[in-house]
Design a protein around this motif. Structure first.
Motif, PDB file in Angstrom:
ATOM      1  N   ALA A  54       0.834  -1.199   0.000  1.00 20.04           N
ATOM      2  CA  ALA A  54       0.000   0.000   0.000  1.00 20.04           C
ATOM      3  C   ALA A  54       0.870   1.251   0.000  1.00 20.04           C
ATOM      4  O   ALA A  54       1.965   1.260   0.571  1.00 20.04           O
ATOM      5  CB  ALA A  54      -0.890   0.007   1.245  1.00 20.04           C
ATOM      6  N   ASP A  55       0.364   2.318  -0.633  1.00 23.76           N
ATOM      7  CA  ASP A  55       1.074   3.600  -0.614  1.00 23.76           C
ATOM      8  C   ASP A  55       1.455   3.997   0.807  1.00 23.76           C
ATOM      9  O   ASP A  55       2.534   4.536   1.038  1.00 23.76           O
ATOM     10  CB  ASP A  55       0.199   4.711  -1.211  1.00 23.76           C
ATOM     11  N   ALA A  56       0.567   3.707   1.752  1.00 18.87           N
ATOM     12  CA  ALA A  56       0.803   4.088   3.149  1.00 18.87           C
ATOM     13  C   ALA A  56       2.032   3.401   3.741  1.00 18.87           C
ATOM     14  O   ALA A  56       2.578   3.864   4.742  1.00 18.87           O
ATOM     15  CB  ALA A  56      -0.426   3.761   3.997  1.00 18.87           C
ATOM     16  N   LYS A  57       2.473   2.309   3.144  1.00 18.33           N
ATOM     17  CA  LYS A  57       3.634   1.566   3.655  1.00 18.33           C
ATOM     18  C   LYS A  57       4.898   1.797   2.827  1.00 18.33           C
ATOM     19  O   LYS A  57       5.938   1.215   3.095  1.00 18.33           O
ATOM     20  CB  LYS A  57       3.313   0.053   3.669  1.00 18.33           C
ATOM     21  N   ALA A  58       4.802   2.659   1.821  1.00 17.46           N
ATOM     22  CA  ALA A  58       5.915   2.878   0.887  1.00 17.46           C
ATOM     23  C   ALA A  58       7.191   3.351   1.561  1.00 17.46           C
ATOM     24  O   ALA A  58       8.285   3.089   1.070  1.00 17.46           O
ATOM     25  CB  ALA A  58       5.499   3.864  -0.196  1.00 17.46           C
ATOM     26  N   GLY A  59       7.089   4.050   2.683  1.00 17.97           N
ATOM     27  CA  GLY A  59       8.270   4.571   3.365  1.00 17.97           C
ATOM     28  C   GLY A  59       8.827   3.666   4.442  1.00 17.97           C
ATOM     29  O   GLY A  59       9.805   4.028   5.099  1.00 17.97           O
ATOM     30  N   GLY A  71      16.571  -7.518  -4.780  1.00 18.47           N
ATOM     31  CA  GLY A  71      16.903  -6.961  -6.080  1.00 18.47           C
ATOM     32  C   GLY A  71      15.699  -6.693  -6.964  1.00 18.47           C
ATOM     33  O   GLY A  71      15.769  -6.833  -8.187  1.00 18.47           O
ATOM     34  N   VAL A  72      14.589  -6.295  -6.314  1.00 20.40           N
ATOM     35  CA  VAL A  72      13.351  -6.047  -7.057  1.00 20.40           C
ATOM     36  C   VAL A  72      12.771  -4.689  -6.664  1.00 20.40           C
ATOM     37  O   VAL A  72      13.089  -4.156  -5.605  1.00 20.40           O
ATOM     38  CB  VAL A  72      12.294  -7.154  -6.791  1.00 20.40           C
ATOM     39  N   PRO A  73      11.900  -4.138  -7.508  1.00 22.35           N
ATOM     40  CA  PRO A  73      11.263  -2.874  -7.135  1.00 22.35           C
ATOM     41  C   PRO A  73      10.186  -3.079  -6.068  1.00 22.35           C
ATOM     42  O   PRO A  73       9.645  -4.182  -5.919  1.00 22.35           O
ATOM     43  CB  PRO A  73      10.632  -2.396  -8.447  1.00 22.35           C
ATOM     44  N   LEU A  74       9.905  -2.010  -5.343  1.00 21.82           N
ATOM     45  CA  LEU A  74       8.785  -1.986  -4.406  1.00 21.82           C
ATOM     46  C   LEU A  74       7.681  -1.184  -5.081  1.00 21.82           C
ATOM     47  O   LEU A  74       7.798   0.031  -5.247  1.00 21.82           O
ATOM     48  CB  LEU A  74       9.186  -1.340  -3.078  1.00 21.82           C
ATOM     49  N   LEU A  75       6.642  -1.878  -5.524  1.00 23.41           N
ATOM     50  CA  LEU A  75       5.498  -1.237  -6.176  1.00 23.41           C
ATOM     51  C   LEU A  75       4.498  -0.821  -5.113  1.00 23.41           C
ATOM     52  O   LEU A  75       4.333  -1.528  -4.113  1.00 23.41           O
ATOM     53  CB  LEU A  75       4.822  -2.209  -7.149  1.00 23.41           C
ATOM     54  N   THR A  76       3.827   0.306  -5.314  1.00 24.26           N
ATOM     55  CA  THR A  76       2.842   0.751  -4.337  1.00 24.26           C
ATOM     56  C   THR A  76       1.519   1.076  -5.010  1.00 24.26           C
ATOM     57  O   THR A  76       1.482   1.516  -6.162  1.00 24.26           O
ATOM     58  CB  THR A  76       3.345   1.977  -3.560  1.00 24.26           C
ATOM     59  N   TYR A  77       0.442   0.855  -4.262  1.00 23.56           N
ATOM     60  CA  TYR A  77      -0.913   1.085  -4.752  1.00 23.56           C
ATOM     61  C   TYR A  77      -1.709   1.836  -3.703  1.00 23.56           C
ATOM     62  O   TYR A  77      -1.535   1.613  -2.496  1.00 23.56           O
ATOM     63  CB  TYR A  77      -1.599  -0.255  -5.062  1.00 23.56           C
ATOM     64  N   GLY A  78      -2.602   2.690  -4.165  1.00 21.37           N
ATOM     65  CA  GLY A  78      -3.464   3.447  -3.268  1.00 21.37           C
ATOM     66  C   GLY A  78      -4.516   2.553  -2.627  1.00 21.37           C
ATOM     67  O   GLY A  78      -4.866   1.489  -3.153  1.00 21.37           O
ATOM     68  N   ALA A  79      -5.031   3.002  -1.493  1.00 18.59           N
ATOM     69  CA  ALA A  79      -6.042   2.230  -0.764  1.00 18.59           C
ATOM     70  C   ALA A  79      -7.259   1.946  -1.640  1.00 18.59           C
ATOM     71  O   ALA A  79      -7.829   0.849  -1.581  1.00 18.59           O
ATOM     72  CB  ALA A  79      -6.454   2.959   0.512  1.00 18.59           C
ATOM     73  N   GLY A  80      -7.664   2.899  -2.463  1.00 21.73           N
ATOM     74  CA  GLY A  80      -8.813   2.692  -3.340  1.00 21.73           C
ATOM     75  C   GLY A  80      -8.572   1.595  -4.362  1.00 21.73           C
ATOM     76  O   GLY A  80      -9.463   0.782  -4.632  1.00 21.73           O
ATOM     77  N   GLU A  81      -7.359   1.568  -4.925  1.00 23.24           N
ATOM     78  CA  GLU A  81      -7.011   0.511  -5.879  1.00 23.24           C
ATOM     79  C   GLU A  81      -7.038  -0.855  -5.203  1.00 23.24           C
ATOM     80  O   GLU A  81      -7.571  -1.827  -5.752  1.00 23.24           O
ATOM     81  CB  GLU A  81      -5.605   0.735  -6.445  1.00 23.24           C
ATOM     82  N   ALA A  92     -11.107  -6.671   8.689  1.00 23.76           N
ATOM     83  CA  ALA A  92     -11.636  -5.431   9.251  1.00 23.76           C
ATOM     84  C   ALA A  92     -10.527  -4.623   9.923  1.00 23.76           C
ATOM     85  O   ALA A  92     -10.530  -3.390   9.872  1.00 23.76           O
ATOM     86  CB  ALA A  92     -12.744  -5.745  10.253  1.00 23.76           C
ATOM     87  N   ALA A  93      -9.556  -5.299  10.523  1.00 21.26           N
ATOM     88  CA  ALA A  93      -8.446  -4.605  11.186  1.00 21.26           C
ATOM     89  C   ALA A  93      -7.591  -3.858  10.170  1.00 21.26           C
ATOM     90  O   ALA A  93      -7.185  -2.715  10.405  1.00 21.26           O
ATOM     91  CB  ALA A  93      -7.591  -5.600  11.968  1.00 21.26           C
ATOM     92  N   VAL A  94      -7.328  -4.468   9.030  1.00 23.53           N
ATOM     93  CA  VAL A  94      -6.542  -3.818   7.986  1.00 23.53           C
ATOM     94  C   VAL A  94      -7.339  -2.647   7.404  1.00 23.53           C
ATOM     95  O   VAL A  94      -6.786  -1.577   7.155  1.00 23.53           O
ATOM     96  CB  VAL A  94      -6.135  -4.826   6.886  1.00 23.53           C
ATOM     97  N   LEU A  95      -8.626  -2.831   7.226  1.00 24.91           N
ATOM     98  CA  LEU A  95      -9.480  -1.753   6.729  1.00 24.91           C
ATOM     99  C   LEU A  95      -9.394  -0.538   7.652  1.00 24.91           C
ATOM    100  O   LEU A  95      -9.224   0.592   7.194  1.00 24.91           O
ATOM    101  CB  LEU A  95     -10.927  -2.230   6.604  1.00 24.91           C
ATOM    102  N   ALA A  96      -9.458  -0.775   8.951  1.00 24.04           N
ATOM    103  CA  ALA A  96      -9.394   0.320   9.915  1.00 24.04           C
ATOM    104  C   ALA A  96      -8.023   1.006   9.914  1.00 24.04           C
ATOM    105  O   ALA A  96      -7.929   2.222  10.041  1.00 24.04           O
ATOM    106  CB  ALA A  96      -9.714  -0.194  11.315  1.00 24.04           C
ATOM    107  N   ALA A  97      -6.964   0.225   9.739  1.00 21.78           N
ATOM    108  CA  ALA A  97      -5.611   0.770   9.814  1.00 21.78           C
ATOM    109  C   ALA A  97      -5.135   1.437   8.524  1.00 21.78           C
ATOM    110  O   ALA A  97      -4.432   2.440   8.559  1.00 21.78           O
ATOM    111  CB  ALA A  97      -4.631  -0.343  10.194  1.00 21.78           C
ATOM    112  N   VAL A  98      -5.520   0.867   7.372  1.00 18.07           N
ATOM    113  CA  VAL A  98      -4.943   1.309   6.107  1.00 18.07           C
ATOM    114  C   VAL A  98      -5.984   1.864   5.126  1.00 18.07           C
ATOM    115  O   VAL A  98      -5.640   2.476   4.137  1.00 18.07           O
ATOM    116  CB  VAL A  98      -4.149   0.149   5.445  1.00 18.07           C
ATOM    117  N   GLY A  99      -7.264   1.597   5.391  1.00 21.97           N
ATOM    118  CA  GLY A  99      -8.312   2.093   4.508  1.00 21.97           C
ATOM    119  C   GLY A  99      -8.683   1.153   3.379  1.00 21.97           C
ATOM    120  O   GLY A  99      -9.366   1.537   2.438  1.00 21.97           O
ATOM    121  N   THR A 100      -8.231  -0.087   3.475  1.00 20.26           N
ATOM    122  CA  THR A 100      -8.570  -1.139   2.507  1.00 20.26           C
ATOM    123  C   THR A 100      -8.653  -2.454   3.267  1.00 20.26           C
ATOM    124  O   THR A 100      -7.909  -2.649   4.230  1.00 20.26           O
ATOM    125  CB  THR A 100      -7.515  -1.237   1.382  1.00 20.26           C
ATOM    126  N   PRO A 101      -9.561  -3.343   2.873  1.00 20.37           N
ATOM    127  CA  PRO A 101      -9.691  -4.600   3.613  1.00 20.37           C
ATOM    128  C   PRO A 101      -8.570  -5.611   3.362  1.00 20.37           C
ATOM    129  O   PRO A 101      -8.529  -6.661   3.982  1.00 20.37           O
ATOM    130  CB  PRO A 101     -11.034  -5.149   3.155  1.00 20.37           C
TER     131      PRO A 101
END
Length: 146
Positions: A54-59, A71-81, A92-101
């Motif tokens: 998730a974008d929220a974990k990109a950092g 040796g691979v890229p870290l791809l990130t996606y928005g919560a909506g995607e 439900a816990a992930v939904l509450a924490a990150v905005g996606t189930p």
């Protein structure tokens, strides 16, 4: 969104979720263990193409370092995607924490691209979750619920 590379059989995409502060060693260890349990060993006909999260974990330093170590890229996606991807075990816990189930399973599927299939459902360690997906041309799905 960061697009995935074209896939072929033997290439896998690993979706990863992690609690704040999770280390690279735990991330890589869980990925390696999950692949081994599924009968897939990196370097023996299996290539990890990318980590995805998730974008929220990109950092997160542990995810960045794990991608570098593999040796691979870290791809990130928005919560909506991520939320738009149907997964077998939403949380439900992930939904509450990150905005996606779902992060790991949804990110793996998005990274695998259109027609991607979940090869291994989410697996957990103390602070990390991972799931593995591949392109439609990958061998049949492996692994059960985690």
């Amino acid at each position: 969104m960061t697009p995935a590379r074209e896939g072929r059989a033997g290439r896998v995409f690993v979706g990863v979720g992690a609690r704040r502060g999770a280390g690279a060693e735990e991330v890589v260890s869980l990925i390696t263990r999950t692949l081994a349990e599924a009968g897939r060993v990196p370097g023996c006909g299996v290539e990890v193409v990318a980590l995805a999260t998730a974008d929220a974990k990109a950092g997160e330093a542990g995810l960045i370092a794990a991608a570098e170590r593999l040796g691979v890229p870290l791809l990130t996606y928005g919560a909506g995607e991520l939320a738009a991807v149907p997964v077998p075990r939403p949380s439900a816990a992930v939904l509450a924490a990150v905005g996606t189930p779902a992060v790991a399973e949804a990110a793996a599927l998005l990274a695998a691209g259109p027609g991607g299939v979940l090869l291994v459902g989410k697996r957990k360690s103390a602070r990390v979750t991972c799931a593995i997906a591949g392109p439609l041309s990958s061998p049949s799905p492996l692994g059960g619920p985690g």
